[in-house]
Design a protein around this motif. Sequence first.
Motif, short mmCIF file in Angstrom:
data_model
loop_
_atom_site.label_atom_id
_atom_site.label_comp_id
_atom_site.label_asym_id
_atom_site.label_seq_id
_atom_site.Cartn_x
_atom_site.Cartn_y
_atom_site.Cartn_z
N GLY A 8 0.99 -0.67 -0.28
CA GLY A 8 -0.14 -0.08 -0.09
C GLY A 8 0.80 1.53 -0.10
O GLY A 8 0.13 2.87 0.46
N GLY A 10 3.02 1.71 -2.18
CA GLY A 10 3.30 1.81 -4.25
C GLY A 10 4.01 1.48 -4.85
O GLY A 10 4.18 1.12 -6.28
N ILE A 13 5.67 -4.57 -4.43
CA ILE A 13 6.86 -5.50 -3.35
C ILE A 13 7.78 -6.46 -4.24
O ILE A 13 8.58 -6.58 -3.16
CB ILE A 13 5.22 -6.41 -3.12
CG1 ILE A 13 3.84 -5.97 -1.85
CG2 ILE A 13 6.04 -7.90 -2.54
CD1 ILE A 13 3.21 -7.10 -1.66
N LEU A 47 4.20 -13.31 3.65
CA LEU A 47 3.83 -13.48 3.46
C LEU A 47 3.04 -12.65 2.00
O LEU A 47 1.85 -11.90 2.52
CB LEU A 47 2.65 -12.86 4.84
CG LEU A 47 1.84 -14.09 5.94
CD1 LEU A 47 1.49 -13.53 7.27
CD2 LEU A 47 1.75 -15.08 5.45
N ASN A 49 2.64 -12.98 -2.93
CA ASN A 49 2.50 -14.08 -3.89
C ASN A 49 3.48 -14.72 -3.68
O ASN A 49 4.45 -14.26 -4.06
CB ASN A 49 1.91 -13.76 -4.69
CG ASN A 49 1.40 -14.47 -5.71
OD1 ASN A 49 2.26 -15.51 -6.03
ND2 ASN A 49 0.10 -14.59 -6.27
N GLU B 196 -3.14 -6.46 -1.32
CA GLU B 196 -1.77 -6.60 -2.44
C GLU B 196 -1.07 -7.34 -2.20
O GLU B 196 0.28 -7.58 -2.83
CB GLU B 196 -1.94 -4.42 -2.52
CG GLU B 196 -1.20 -3.91 -3.61
CD GLU B 196 -0.81 -3.02 -2.99
OE1 GLU B 196 -1.90 -1.97 -2.53
OE2 GLU B 196 0.80 -1.69 -3.73
N ARG B 197 -0.53 -7.55 -1.17
CA ARG B 197 0.43 -8.54 -0.75
C ARG B 197 0.38 -10.10 -1.98
O ARG B 197 0.92 -10.40 -2.03
CB ARG B 197 -0.07 -9.48 0.76
CG ARG B 197 0.54 -7.81 1.41
CD ARG B 197 1.04 -8.57 2.97
NE ARG B 197 1.61 -7.97 3.64
CZ ARG B 197 2.54 -8.00 4.56
NH1 ARG B 197 3.59 -9.01 3.89
NH2 ARG B 197 3.38 -7.15 4.98
N ALA B 199 -2.27 -11.22 -4.33
CA ALA B 199 -3.49 -11.95 -4.91
C ALA B 199 -2.43 -11.66 -6.60
O ALA B 199 -1.36 -10.32 -6.42
CB ALA B 199 -4.34 -10.71 -5.10
N ASP B 200 -2.41 -11.67 -7.27
CA ASP B 200 -1.88 -11.83 -8.39
C ASP B 200 -2.69 -11.06 -8.90
O ASP B 200 -2.16 -10.18 -10.63
CB ASP B 200 -0.62 -12.63 -9.28
CG ASP B 200 -1.29 -14.15 -9.48
OD1 ASP B 200 -2.79 -13.95 -9.15
OD2 ASP B 200 -0.81 -15.09 -9.41
N GLU B 217 -0.23 -6.18 -11.19
CA GLU B 217 0.94 -5.76 -11.28
C GLU B 217 0.52 -4.29 -12.72
O GLU B 217 0.24 -3.42 -12.51
CB GLU B 217 1.60 -6.29 -12.12
CG GLU B 217 2.89 -5.41 -12.84
CD GLU B 217 4.06 -7.07 -13.57
OE1 GLU B 217 4.38 -8.07 -13.01
OE2 GLU B 217 4.69 -6.67 -13.82
N ILE B 220 -1.88 -1.28 -11.13
CA ILE B 220 -0.69 -0.63 -10.43
C ILE B 220 0.06 0.55 -10.85
O ILE B 220 0.02 1.70 -11.17
CB ILE B 220 0.42 -1.38 -9.51
CG1 ILE B 220 -0.59 -1.80 -8.24
CG2 ILE B 220 1.01 -0.58 -8.51
CD1 ILE B 220 -1.19 -1.56 -7.99
N PRO B 281 3.26 6.46 -7.72
CA PRO B 281 2.27 5.27 -7.89
C PRO B 281 0.85 5.17 -7.31
O PRO B 281 1.37 6.21 -5.74
CB PRO B 281 3.25 4.50 -7.72
CG PRO B 281 4.49 4.61 -6.75
CD PRO B 281 4.83 5.92 -7.27
N SER B 283 -1.70 3.18 -4.89
CA SER B 283 -1.88 2.24 -4.14
C SER B 283 -3.06 0.98 -4.78
O SER B 283 -3.86 2.34 -4.80
CB SER B 283 -1.82 2.62 -2.35
OG SER B 283 -3.15 2.79 -2.26
#
Lengths: 125, 294
Positions: A8, A10, A13, A47, A49, B196-197, B199-200, B217, B220, B281, B283
């Motif tokens: 979150g 921006g 990851i 944690l 993907n 956001e952590r 999911a693809d 991706e 974003i 960018p 979120s």
Amino acid sequence: MQIQISAGDGVPIYLQIVNQIKYLAACGRLEPGAQLPSVRTLAEQLLVNPNTVARAYRELEAMGVVTPRRGAGVFLAAGISPLARREQNRILNQRIDMLLVEAQQMNVDLDALVRMVRQRSQVMK
Amino acid sequence: MNERVIEIHGVTRRFGHQLALKDIHLDVPRGSVFGLVGENGAGKTTLIKHVLGLLKAQTGTVRVFAADPVGDPVAVLGRIGYLSEDRDLPDWMRVDELMSYSEAFYPRWDRGFAAELRRMFQLDGRQRIRALSRGQRARAGLLVALAHRPDLLLLDEPSSGLDPVVRRDILAAIVRTVAEEGRTVVFSSHLLDEVERVADRVALIHAGEVLLCSTLEEIIAAHRLITLHFAEPLAERPTSLPGAVHWAGSGHEWICLCNGQMETMRKAAATAGAEVVDERPASLEEIYLGRVAA
């Protein structure tokens, strides 16, 4: 290997992982030749993907920071590569810039600042 | 990644006069973690019920593992691990009874894995479901959803109302499931940092419609938040800037969620008497809020 992910803000990851592994390598907290956790282990630790971790490892491999060994895992490249050196310089330059800005705001001139850096370095020895 | 686990084409659903889903098209590729995002009442649960065959499509088609979940529930439900939003478990059962009861439904139930999950989740086999705390109840539901190693894990608002420790267990279950080759996860959530952590792929659903559906991706990358400084203060939000999705601000400075080429935006801003003073960018949460408000 300690990596902090903040979703979150921006920054993608995978890029957070890439930057932090480069940082750990550049400041010596990860030693050359050290084995990195598997994609799955790191994904479960952070944690995130697993595809995101795999992508970070691919980018690091393309930059020459890590090397995969077939069937054995991913390892930090041996020896300080020019890239790691560049990364070291980048990190140090950031800190130096911050120091220069603060010194300027406090009206400390460059010679005085350099003297202070020398003094501190004596103390730390 | 070409194989589709879920294919939803042109599904519209009404409850009386209420339009709950409007011409939904969604594909979920095998091996993905698919996040359904939207506020309460947006249609996420209704959509999930179509996937489970609990609701029949009034128009359009739903295919899960290439089968019709209403016409052929056996082919579909045995391969899905489902955690419902209200975690409807039989209250009068004990945890170990719930486990043997569930085992009877799933030919691929893995007793060893179920026992491992029970230990990991610190569930007492002798405890009645009714006596479980909210978090333990969610873990019991998750155990049932996971222990037959489903090809598709379907979680409806899994984190809703839970403390961070249990939310961690749920995220870990999602990550572990997808790390095993070929398994797929679909989950709905309004905790966008969690989406956001893990999911693809993400679909933003609002008032029964899919506003956006793409890889995380791409979503974003397609959006930026830019701050414009106008030479003259504006009484109302700026108009006629290409790619602007949503505006916030007042007077001289306005923040715009935009989607499109930055160069085009910069030129258009200059024409409108403004300068781009900040650009960053966005979120997923900012994109979602902007899209819904637009």
